[in-house]
Design an enzyme around this catalytic site. Structure first.
Site, PDB file in Angstrom:
ATOM      1  N   ASP A 116      25.787  40.870  31.582  1.00  0.00           N
ATOM      2  CA  ASP A 116      26.004  39.485  31.977  1.00  0.00           C
ATOM      3  C   ASP A 116      27.514  39.285  32.085  1.00  0.00           C
ATOM      4  O   ASP A 116      28.313  40.120  31.644  1.00  0.00           O
ATOM      5  CB  ASP A 116      25.363  38.519  30.973  1.00  0.00           C
TER       6      ASP A 116
HETATM    7  C1  NOJ Z   1      25.947  34.011  33.451  1.00  0.00           C
HETATM    8  C2  NOJ Z   1      24.464  33.829  33.411  1.00  0.00           C
HETATM    9  O1  NOJ Z   1      24.012  33.980  32.087  1.00  0.00           O
HETATM   10  C3  NOJ Z   1      23.716  34.798  34.312  1.00  0.00           C
HETATM   11  O2  NOJ Z   1      22.353  34.455  34.313  1.00  0.00           O
HETATM   12  C4  NOJ Z   1      24.289  34.772  35.692  1.00  0.00           C
HETATM   13  O3  NOJ Z   1      23.564  35.637  36.550  1.00  0.00           O
HETATM   14  C5  NOJ Z   1      25.763  35.159  35.619  1.00  0.00           C
HETATM   15  N1  NOJ Z   1      26.471  34.206  34.775  1.00  0.00           N
HETATM   16  C6  NOJ Z   1      26.428  35.214  36.986  1.00  0.00           C
HETATM   17  O4  NOJ Z   1      26.631  33.950  37.488  1.00  0.00           O
END
Ligand code: NOJ
Length: 739
Positions: free
Chosen positions: A279
């Protein structure tokens, strides 16, 4: 800052993809430019070879720097590559396309315009219909592909452990089987369009409070039986090309550097052959993360911090082996080969990000999903559907009006799909007024900021429809399950004389025919439930909000959605009663409730929920008969007949639960199969659903594998987890199953 994309034309062959020509298609078949022929320069472009062979050849031809460039974002920060969440640069000399990563599970997001705003994940799940979910995935993948996006950061399959979790609206269910089936269907759809799907967030990422640091402390059995199966299904059945590891720690080790999770379970036990990306900002180390099984660092302001030069140094000095580095790159390009990214490259500019993909066909799909996911919770005396002519309808509540609907159609955070300007959300006021007119009905709208006006409108009407909503978003949890003040940020909260609960109560007092429509991302308390005739859960319904709601309210569509999450009476009934459990103490959230998550908890404690898991009414009625259960080579087979005993066509979801023998130590019952069946009035259909041997097995923490505890398993078939219509049993012998 907006920078132009690098060209994703490959090998100088100038493969121009005409996206526009297919944009009106109603069927989500992939638009396929001619595949590249293999050249002396890129022999791996020979599409007759397997993805493994092709990946092996390509990685064998890469320099160390080229390999490293695949392992992190190319931009110094994620906003640099406008309209994406991340971007891995193409290697044109090796025919490697750009990887363009975008959020997420309710449509193409990250600021992209002219994309369709679909219903939220929880609404998709509430359809209990893998066909609808797969069609959604295909529509999403189709839109992404035409915008030059080839990695979608969806679906999310985390378990709804705590209903307050601010991201539950993005996820599918409190039940691992339903979450897994939903996720796999969405993945199949996305990946049918030459786009990689990314199942997220592995694992036990069940709260937004302290999400970057909290350690989810989960025992081995609970992990395997509750929190991991949806990922296993996404990988094994859905064949997800990518997995995103989560921000949180799992048993005191960050998920993205957790070898037990990423290597032992995901890659070895589940046989995952794709790649793990972190993430955004969830990578915390170089050597530990790479050796634990993380394959790609994403992203944000520290992109390449761990998997750029630092990884190069670690490889050169032997802390990370060259074999492991090759494995990381191989996994990424293998998924790209397997999912068609090399052979059917996503549209390049000028078609790319500018492409208008919110076509009428996509809007119809958004509407269908919203209709299929809508759950009729209560319908006393059959007030719904609104048939009859010439009624006076009072429509009340901010979420029903244009400005409110623009807030209530979706949840907040990275999954947010901006409205496309030219195609604004269809508000309930618009949809219901228009549909009502066909019946000669008149609709008077009051936004509810004046209770006196709302009450006056309700008194003067034959029927009152009150809209209420909550506003869930990534990054924060709800503090409680109250409806509170909904979208009052539109109008200063101070101007609100009463909460939405009070507004509903006042309207219900003024008009005995009151219907409540909820736009919430999950359960809410309903102190007014006894006062109203009907309640409809429409979730965050996407851009077709008002049209879908009108279709259900007026009976053009017979509701068939079922709750993917238990609605408790109050917070006092939740399985997580202590702060040690949620939100945690000293950085640790103790999952001490174990297997008793969602309905498993309410069943084991004998707590009556407000609405049980699997609940959802119809405008018709169904009977269950002829249940037969037999053993098969792969487990069991359940056959039953469902009959539509009412006067309207409609669909029923037959749910199969197993109750294990006491010695197995399981909660009272667990969902193991389901089937949605559409039936005309009077029609009967025999349905046969397979139940896999695994459905009978428990995770054994001594042998670290699945064991079937011998004994009699009750097979319970019903219309919800608390509305069991037929029962049989099957005796199983002890058996060890391969993980
Ligand atoms: C953080 C989020 O938790 C995740 O779900 C997302 O895909 C990423 N940011 C990218 O934006």
């Amino acid at each position: 800052m907006q920078t132009r994309r690098l060209s994703s034309r490959l090998c100088g062959l100038g493969v121009a993809v005409s996206a526009i020509a297919v944009l009106t298609g109603a069927v989500w078949t992939a638009a396929v430019p001619a595949a590249h022929a293999a050249t002396a320069q890129c022999p791996w472009m020979d599409a007759t070879q397997s993805p493994d062979q092709r990946a092996g050849e390509l990685v064998g031809a890469m320099t160390l720097d080229q390999k490293l460039s695949m392992l992190h974002s190319a931009e110094p920060d994620m906003l640099a590559y406008y309209g994406t969440a991340g971007h891995v640069a193409a290697i044109p000399g090796l025919c490697v396309p750009d990887l363009v990563l975008n959020d997420a599970g309710a449509g193409v997001g990250d600021g992209q315009v002219n994309a369709t705003a679909f219903p939220a994940g929880i609404a998709q799940a509430a359809s209990w219909d893998p066909n609808v979910q797969q069609q959604f995935g295909a529509g999403l993948g189709w839109e992404a592909w035409h915008k030059g996006i080839n990695v979608m950061l969806a679906p999310g399959v985390n378990i709804d452990r705590v209903p307050m979790n601010g991201r539950n609206f993005e996820y599918a269910s409190e039940d691992p089987y339903l979450a897994g089936q939903t996720g796999a269907a969405v993945i199949r759809g996305i990946q049918s369009q030459n786009v990689i799907a990314t199942v997220k967030h592995l694992a036990a990422n069940n709260q937004e409070t302290n999400r970057m640091t909290v350690s989810a402390d989960v025992d081995e059995r609970t992990l395997h039986e509750i929190y991991l199966p949806a990922f296993e299904t996404a990988v094994k059945q859905g064949k997800a090309g990518a997995v995103m590891c989560s921000y949180n720690q799992l048993n005191s080790v960050y998920a993205c550097e957790n070898p037990a999770l990423l290597t032992d379970v995901l890659k070895k036990e589940f046989g995952f052959s794709g790649f793990v990306m972190s993430d955004w900002g969830a990578t915390h180390s170089t050597v530990a993360a790479a050796n634990a099984g993380l394959d790609m660092e994403m992203a944000g302001s520290n992109n390449g911090q761990y998997f750029g030069d630092a990884l190069k140094t670690a490889v050169i000095n032997g802390q990370v082996s060259m074999a492991r580095l090759n494995d990381m790159v191989t996994r990424i390009v293998r998924s790209a080969f397997a999912d068609g990214l090399f052979d059917h490259p996503a549209a390049a500019e000028p078609d790319g990000f500018a492409a208008v993909v919110n076509t009428p066909a996509e809007a119809t799909l958004a509407r269908t999903i919203a209709e299929q996911g809508t759950v009729l919770l209560k319908n006393k005396d059959g007030l719904l559907p609104l048939d009859g002519q010439g009624k006076k309808i009072a429509l009340i509540g901010q979420a029903a009006g244009a400005a409110g609907a623009e807030q209530a159609y979706g949840g907040g955070g990275s999954s947010h799909v901006p409205l496309a300007g030219a195609v604004p959300v269809v508000s309930p006021q618009q949809g219901i007024t228009q549909r009502g007119a066909a019946n000669g009905d008149t609709v008077v709208y009051a936004d509810g900021t004046s209770v006196a006006d709302a009450v006056a409108a309700a008194k003067a009407a034959d029927v009152a429809i009150v809209y209420a909503n909550d506003s869930e978003a990534e990054g924060t949890d709800r503090t409680n399950l109250g409806l509170n003040y909904g979208t009052c940020s539109l109008v200063a909260c101070a101007q609100f004389p009463v909460s939405q609960d009070q507004l509903i109560g006042a309207v219900a007092e003024a008009n005995p025919n009151t219907i409540v429509v909820l736009n919430t991302g999950g359960p809410v308390r309903m102190p007014w439930l006894g006062q109203v005739e009907s309640v409809v859960e429409a979730w965050y319904p996407g851009q077709e909000d008002g049209n879908a709601a009108a279709a259900v309210l007026f009976g053009d569509v017979n509701p068939s959605g079922k709750l993917p999450e238990t609605f408790p009476v109050s917070e006092n009934d939740l399985p997580t009663q202590t702060t040690a459990q949620y939100p945690g103490v000293n950085g640790h959230a103790s999952y001490s409730e174990g297997l008793r998550v969602g309905y498993r908890w309410y069943d084991s404690q004998n707590i009556a929920p407000l609405f049980p898991f699997g609940h959802g009414l119809s405008y018709t009625t169904f009977s269950y008969s002829g249940l037969r259960v037999s053993r098969t080579a792969s487990g069991a087979s359940v056959t039953l007949t469902i009959t539509n005993t009412g006067t309207r066509a409609g669909a029923e979801v037959a749910q199969v639960y197993l109750a294990a023998p006491a010695a197995a130590g399981e909660p009272p019952k667990q969902l193991k199969a389901y089937q949605k069946v559409f039936l005309n009035p009077g029609q009967a259909r025999s349905v046969t659903v397979p139940v896999d041997s695994r459905a009978f097995a428990q995770w054994d923490t001594t042998k670290h594998t699945w064991l079937i505890t011998p004994g009699t398993y009750q097979v319970l078939v019903g219309s919800s987890s608390r509305d069991i219509r037929a029962q049989s049993s099957l005796t199983m012998a002890a058996k060890t199953l391969a993980p």
